[in-house]
Design a protein around this motif. Structure first.
Motif, PDB file in Angstrom:
ATOM      1  N   PRO A   1      10.865   7.633  11.543  1.00 28.15           N
ATOM      2  CA  PRO A   1      11.126   6.187  11.442  1.00 28.15           C
ATOM      3  C   PRO A   1       9.853   5.361  11.355  1.00 28.15           C
ATOM      4  O   PRO A   1       9.829   4.321  10.689  1.00 28.15           O
ATOM      5  CB  PRO A   1      11.907   5.885  12.732  1.00 28.15           C
ATOM      6  N   THR A   2       8.793   5.825  12.013  1.00 26.44           N
ATOM      7  CA  THR A   2       7.531   5.087  11.968  1.00 26.44           C
ATOM      8  C   THR A   2       6.896   5.127  10.575  1.00 26.44           C
ATOM      9  O   THR A   2       6.213   4.182  10.169  1.00 26.44           O
ATOM     10  CB  THR A   2       6.550   5.670  13.000  1.00 26.44           C
ATOM     11  N   ILE A   3       7.104   6.218   9.843  1.00 25.24           N
ATOM     12  CA  ILE A   3       6.628   6.289   8.455  1.00 25.24           C
ATOM     13  C   ILE A   3       7.447   5.349   7.576  1.00 25.24           C
ATOM     14  O   ILE A   3       6.903   4.590   6.764  1.00 25.24           O
ATOM     15  CB  ILE A   3       6.700   7.733   7.919  1.00 25.24           C
ATOM     16  N   VAL A   4       8.769   5.376   7.747  1.00 23.45           N
ATOM     17  CA  VAL A   4       9.652   4.536   6.947  1.00 23.45           C
ATOM     18  C   VAL A   4       9.323   3.058   7.143  1.00 23.45           C
ATOM     19  O   VAL A   4       9.303   2.275   6.189  1.00 23.45           O
ATOM     20  CB  VAL A   4      11.124   4.814   7.311  1.00 23.45           C
ATOM     21  N   SER A   5       9.032   2.676   8.387  1.00 19.26           N
ATOM     22  CA  SER A   5       8.767   1.271   8.695  1.00 19.26           C
ATOM     23  C   SER A   5       7.491   0.749   8.048  1.00 19.26           C
ATOM     24  O   SER A   5       7.308  -0.463   7.934  1.00 19.26           O
ATOM     25  CB  SER A   5       8.695   1.073  10.212  1.00 19.26           C
TER      26      SER A   5
ATOM     27  N   HIS B   1       0.818  -1.216   0.000  1.00 18.43           N
ATOM     28  CA  HIS B   1       0.000   0.000   0.000  1.00 18.43           C
ATOM     29  C   HIS B   1       0.852   1.267   0.000  1.00 18.43           C
ATOM     30  O   HIS B   1       0.355   2.347  -0.316  1.00 18.43           O
ATOM     31  CB  HIS B   1      -0.942   0.017   1.203  1.00 18.43           C
ATOM     32  N   ALA B   2       2.148   1.150   0.357  1.00 23.98           N
ATOM     33  CA  ALA B   2       2.990   2.348   0.439  1.00 23.98           C
ATOM     34  C   ALA B   2       4.417   2.020   0.025  1.00 23.98           C
ATOM     35  O   ALA B   2       4.973   0.988   0.406  1.00 23.98           O
ATOM     36  CB  ALA B   2       2.974   2.918   1.848  1.00 23.98           C
ATOM     37  N   PHE B   3       4.990   2.928  -0.787  1.00 25.70           N
ATOM     38  CA  PHE B   3       6.384   2.835  -1.205  1.00 25.70           C
ATOM     39  C   PHE B   3       7.137   4.063  -0.700  1.00 25.70           C
ATOM     40  O   PHE B   3       6.560   5.143  -0.530  1.00 25.70           O
ATOM     41  CB  PHE B   3       6.498   2.826  -2.728  1.00 25.70           C
ATOM     42  N   LEU B   4       8.438   3.888  -0.497  1.00 25.01           N
ATOM     43  CA  LEU B   4       9.329   5.004  -0.253  1.00 25.01           C
ATOM     44  C   LEU B   4      10.463   4.910  -1.260  1.00 25.01           C
ATOM     45  O   LEU B   4      11.311   4.022  -1.181  1.00 25.01           O
ATOM     46  CB  LEU B   4       9.883   4.984   1.177  1.00 25.01           C
ATOM     47  N   PHE B   5      10.433   5.802  -2.258  1.00 28.81           N
ATOM     48  CA  PHE B   5      11.513   5.878  -3.236  1.00 28.81           C
ATOM     49  C   PHE B   5      12.534   6.885  -2.712  1.00 28.81           C
ATOM     50  O   PHE B   5      12.231   8.069  -2.560  1.00 28.81           O
ATOM     51  CB  PHE B   5      11.000   6.354  -4.592  1.00 28.81           C
TER      52      PHE B   5
ATOM     53  N   ALA C   1       9.812   9.898 -12.168  1.00 27.05           N
ATOM     54  CA  ALA C   1       9.463   9.197 -13.410  1.00 27.05           C
ATOM     55  C   ALA C   1       9.036   7.764 -13.119  1.00 27.05           C
ATOM     56  O   ALA C   1       8.053   7.267 -13.694  1.00 27.05           O
ATOM     57  CB  ALA C   1      10.654   9.217 -14.371  1.00 27.05           C
ATOM     58  N   ALA C   2       9.747   7.092 -12.210  1.00 26.83           N
ATOM     59  CA  ALA C   2       9.385   5.716 -11.856  1.00 26.83           C
ATOM     60  C   ALA C   2       8.027   5.674 -11.151  1.00 26.83           C
ATOM     61  O   ALA C   2       7.234   4.745 -11.379  1.00 26.83           O
ATOM     62  CB  ALA C   2      10.461   5.111 -10.957  1.00 26.83           C
ATOM     63  N   ALA C   3       7.761   6.671 -10.297  1.00 29.50           N
ATOM     64  CA  ALA C   3       6.464   6.724  -9.613  1.00 29.50           C
ATOM     65  C   ALA C   3       5.326   6.889 -10.619  1.00 29.50           C
ATOM     66  O   ALA C   3       4.277   6.238 -10.517  1.00 29.50           O
ATOM     67  CB  ALA C   3       6.453   7.864  -8.596  1.00 29.50           C
ATOM     68  N   MET C   4       5.520   7.744 -11.612  1.00 29.27           N
ATOM     69  CA  MET C   4       4.500   7.952 -12.633  1.00 29.27           C
ATOM     70  C   MET C   4       4.296   6.693 -13.472  1.00 29.27           C
ATOM     71  O   MET C   4       3.153   6.320 -13.792  1.00 29.27           O
ATOM     72  CB  MET C   4       4.889   9.123 -13.526  1.00 29.27           C
ATOM     73  N   GLU C   5       5.378   6.029 -13.831  1.00 29.68           N
ATOM     74  CA  GLU C   5       5.249   4.811 -14.633  1.00 29.68           C
ATOM     75  C   GLU C   5       4.631   3.677 -13.840  1.00 29.68           C
ATOM     76  O   GLU C   5       3.899   2.851 -14.388  1.00 29.68           O
ATOM     77  CB  GLU C   5       6.616   4.400 -15.186  1.00 29.68           C
TER      78      GLU C   5
ATOM     79  N   PHE D   1       0.316   4.646  -2.018  1.00 29.78           N
ATOM     80  CA  PHE D   1       1.063   5.849  -1.669  1.00 29.78           C
ATOM     81  C   PHE D   1       2.525   5.668  -2.077  1.00 29.78           C
ATOM     82  O   PHE D   1       3.143   4.645  -1.773  1.00 29.78           O
ATOM     83  CB  PHE D   1       0.980   6.117  -0.162  1.00 29.78           C
ATOM     84  N   ILE D   2       3.048   6.658  -2.767  1.00 35.05           N
ATOM     85  CA  ILE D   2       4.459   6.634  -3.176  1.00 35.05           C
ATOM     86  C   ILE D   2       5.123   7.899  -2.642  1.00 35.05           C
ATOM     87  O   ILE D   2       4.840   9.005  -3.107  1.00 35.05           O
ATOM     88  CB  ILE D   2       4.612   6.560  -4.701  1.00 35.05           C
ATOM     89  N   LEU D   3       5.964   7.747  -1.633  1.00 38.79           N
ATOM     90  CA  LEU D   3       6.677   8.869  -1.033  1.00 38.79           C
ATOM     91  C   LEU D   3       8.064   8.971  -1.673  1.00 38.79           C
ATOM     92  O   LEU D   3       8.768   7.954  -1.796  1.00 38.79           O
ATOM     93  CB  LEU D   3       6.813   8.688   0.476  1.00 38.79           C
ATOM     94  N   LEU D   4       8.435  10.165  -2.084  1.00 40.01           N
ATOM     95  CA  LEU D   4       9.742  10.405  -2.690  1.00 40.01           C
ATOM     96  C   LEU D   4      10.582  11.238  -1.728  1.00 40.01           C
ATOM     97  O   LEU D   4      10.122  12.266  -1.229  1.00 40.01           O
ATOM     98  CB  LEU D   4       9.602  11.146  -4.016  1.00 40.01           C
ATOM     99  N   ALA D   5      11.808  10.801  -1.456  1.00 39.17           N
ATOM    100  CA  ALA D   5      12.669  11.526  -0.518  1.00 39.17           C
ATOM    101  C   ALA D   5      14.123  11.304  -0.897  1.00 39.17           C
ATOM    102  O   ALA D   5      14.472  10.295  -1.518  1.00 39.17           O
ATOM    103  CB  ALA D   5      12.418  11.074   0.916  1.00 39.17           C
ATOM    104  N   THR D   6      14.972  12.249  -0.517  1.00 39.50           N
ATOM    105  CA  THR D   6      16.399  12.097  -0.799  1.00 39.50           C
ATOM    106  C   THR D   6      17.030  11.039   0.094  1.00 39.50           C
ATOM    107  O   THR D   6      17.867  10.254  -0.348  1.00 39.50           O
ATOM    108  CB  THR D   6      17.135  13.434  -0.623  1.00 39.50           C
TER     109      THR D   6
END
Length: 369
Positions: free
Chosen positions: A153-157, A27-31, A41-45, A141-146
């Motif tokens: 940490p709770t979001i990342v997990s 349900h959720a990704f962190l790129f 671009a990967a999130a859009m594809e 959900f696709i979260l993009l971060a550097t």
């Protein structure tokens, strides 16, 4: 365009296609990864592949109405959230939550892309955490971060992490030649500066950066022997131009990188001895490897080389880390003058030591008292 058309991120794309193949999309990704390496671009594809009406080989077809709408940014089930001002605010997340009252309008999934998720304010981050803890059905959900460390940490997990690597210099150079109309050698020279980022490559291709680089290097080289009385006014005057602060720190980072290459790998300056991007060697060594034959990005003067030889490599790595921390601090509105003072003091003490300080300028040292 499809997932397979994204260059330089084979590992990440292969992983995403495996999830599509197994129908095990979380349900959720962190790129995560530096800017300009293909995260958005990967999130859009991925959004296209999830809602494609005629998927092919676990990828989007690029021809159906859903793919066309997503490419044009007109699909009702695509939500793109970015910062308003400096941060992503609580009101933006609350507006997002209102959308969850309804199922996706057209597609199988509603895809929410949160650009620069590290800019979530604390209340917004907490609200986002609640959504991820109890995710609404048919929402991805696709979260993009550097960097993942910049999020709670709770979001990342609660996210499936996908790491995007810096692009190869050849890929960046090819993009510059194709999109910017640069010659192959010129494009590769800028690609070496970009350190694997299309965004940085676009930034460095601006000719105004040349004059900015010369000015910054001049200030850094003048730190040798600069007195206390002259040091702080110099930095104070430098800090007045906040518009170029991020650019200046990027130049400082590259300059320190060259010090490390010179000290550790015995790299040689480019024979042209000119300003970037022309002074970049076109011998095309690996961009991020400090091999014995590596070339410096810029020319170092004799005094700087002498000082770099006398400094322990660990000290230079620590200096590089300080500059990167300063760059991160500016992104969250750190005081510019104090940031520049900290960086310049660290450079002066690391390269020239305490002996590089004079209580009074040289022109005043012979004053009678």
């Amino acid at each position: 365009m499809a997932l397979t058309d994204i260059h330089g991120q084979q590992r990440a794309i292969r992983f995403l296609r495996q999830l599509l193949k197994k129908e095990a999309v979380p349900h959720a990704f962190l790129f995560s990864g530096m800017a300009g390496v293909g995260k958005f671009a990967a999130a859009m594809e991925l959004a296209k592949a999830l809602n494609c009406l005629s998927p092919q080989d676990y990828d989007s077809c690029g021809r159906c109405s859903s793919c066309h709408k997503l490419e044009e940014g007109l699909h009702p089930d695509l939500i793109h959230i970015t910062n308003e001002g400096v941060f992503i605010k609580l009101e933006q997340i609350r507006d997002l939550m209102k959308r969850f009252r309804f199922r996706p309008f057209e597609g199988k999934f509603r895809v929410v892309i949160i650009q620069d998720a590290q800019k979530l304010m604390e209340p917004a981050a907490n609200a986002m955490l609640k959504i991820l803890e109890e995710p609404p059905k048919a929402n991805i959900f696709i979260l993009l971060a550097t960097e993942s460390q910049m999020l709670l940490p709770t979001i990342v997990s609660r996210c499936c992490q996908v790491r995007f690597q810096p692009l190869a210099d050849e890929i960046v150079a090819e993009w510059l030649a194709r999109e910017g109309g640069l010659s192959p050698d010129h494009a590769y020279g800028i690609a070496r500066l970009a350190a694997g980022s299309i965004e940085k490559a676009r930034w460095f291709s601006d000719e105004d950066r040349v004059a900015g680089w010369k000015k910054v290097v001049g200030k850094l080289e003048n730190l040798d022997g600069l007195s206390i009385l002259d040091f702080f006014p110099m930095v104070s005057d430098w800090a007045k131009n906040r518009e170029s602060a991020e650019q200046d720190l990027e130049f400082i980072r590259l300059w320190v990188r060259d010090l490390i290459l010179f000290r550790v790998a015995g790299a040689k300056s480019s024979p042209q001895g000119q300003a970037p991007p022309k002074l970049v060697s076109t011998a095309r060594p690996p961009a991020r490897e400090a091999s014995p034959g590596a070339s410096l990005t810029f020319e170092l003067n004799g005094r700087t080389k002498e000082a770099a030889r006398s400094v322990a490599p660990e000290r230079l790595f620590f200096l590089y880390h300080n500059v990167e921390q300063a760059m991160q601090g500016l992104k969250v509105n750190a005081n510019l003058q104090m940031t520049l003072e900290s960086v310049c003091l660290a450079i002066k003490d690391s390269l020239y030591g305490k002996g590089g300080w004079h209580s009074f300028p040289k022109r005043r040292q012979d004053l009678p008292f």
